[in-house]
Design a protein around this motif. Structure first.
Motif, PDB file in Angstrom:
ATOM      1  N   THR A 162     -58.182  40.539  15.456  1.00 25.96           N
ATOM      2  CA  THR A 162     -57.544  39.977  14.277  1.00 25.96           C
ATOM      3  C   THR A 162     -57.403  38.492  14.519  1.00 25.96           C
ATOM      4  OG1 THR A 162     -55.346  40.453  15.170  1.00 25.96           O
ATOM      5  CG2 THR A 162     -56.259  42.059  13.643  1.00 25.96           C
ATOM      6  N   ARG A 163     -57.487  37.751  13.449  1.00 27.59           N
ATOM      7  CA  ARG A 163     -57.424  36.297  13.541  1.00 27.59           C
ATOM      8  C   ARG A 163     -56.079  35.822  13.004  1.00 27.59           C
ATOM      9  NH1 ARG A 163     -60.645  32.663  15.621  1.00 27.59           N
ATOM     10  NH2 ARG A 163     -60.871  30.699  14.558  1.00 27.59           N
ATOM     11  N   ASP A 164     -55.416  34.967  13.766  1.00 27.21           N
ATOM     12  CA  ASP A 164     -54.164  34.358  13.349  1.00 27.21           C
ATOM     13  C   ASP A 164     -54.311  32.856  13.566  1.00 27.21           C
ATOM     14  OD1 ASP A 164     -51.568  33.900  12.528  1.00 27.21           O
ATOM     15  OD2 ASP A 164     -50.707  34.391  14.491  1.00 27.21           O
ATOM     16  N   GLY A 165     -54.644  32.150  12.496  1.00 25.18           N
ATOM     17  CA  GLY A 165     -54.918  30.716  12.635  1.00 25.18           C
ATOM     18  C   GLY A 165     -56.175  30.509  13.448  1.00 25.18           C
ATOM     19  N   ARG A 166     -56.042  29.834  14.570  1.00 30.24           N
ATOM     20  CA  ARG A 166     -57.191  29.571  15.441  1.00 30.24           C
ATOM     21  C   ARG A 166     -57.274  30.555  16.604  1.00 30.24           C
ATOM     22  NH1 ARG A 166     -57.038  23.518  17.098  1.00 30.24           N
ATOM     23  NH2 ARG A 166     -59.038  24.117  17.983  1.00 30.24           N
TER      24      ARG A 166
END
Length: 109
Positions: free
Chosen positions: A62-66
């Motif tokens: 999962t991506r959270d910001g960078r």
């Protein structure tokens, strides 16, 4: 990051895919750059390996910001027929140590 081992030539017991998986198991928020340094691989090779592992369902992110947070599927069975019935969790139990255990045990030479 814990000290990076010296580079190695010749054959080894553990595949690059297993090394990358172990690095992610140690730190699910680790960066590709840090995995590459730890595993002595290029960032491009690590990206390909992560893609392989995701494509076959061993890993997701999962991506959270960078930042990517990786999730390993511990119950997924290993691919090779010789390891039939062994799960990712059993492989990682051999490759990943608790940090406190790692600090206690001297490295055999």
């Amino acid at each position: 990051m814990v000290g990076v081992p010296e580079s190695h030539t010749g054959w080894t017991f553990i595949t690059s895919h297993a090394r990358v998986l172990a690095a992610i198991a140690d730190n699910p928020n680790t960066r590709i750059r840090d995995i590459a340094a730890r595993c002595r691989l290029t960032e491009r090779a690590v990206s390909r390996i992560i893609s392989d592992l995701e494509q076959d369902g061993y890993l997701s992110h999962t991506r959270d910001g960078r930042t990517n947070t990786y999730r390993i599927e511990p119950d997924k069975v290993l691919r090779h027929p010789a390891e039939a019935g062994l799960s990712v969790a059993s492989l990682l139990s051999l490759l990943v140590q608790d940090e406190t255990d790692r600090m206690k045990k001297p490295v055999a030479r």
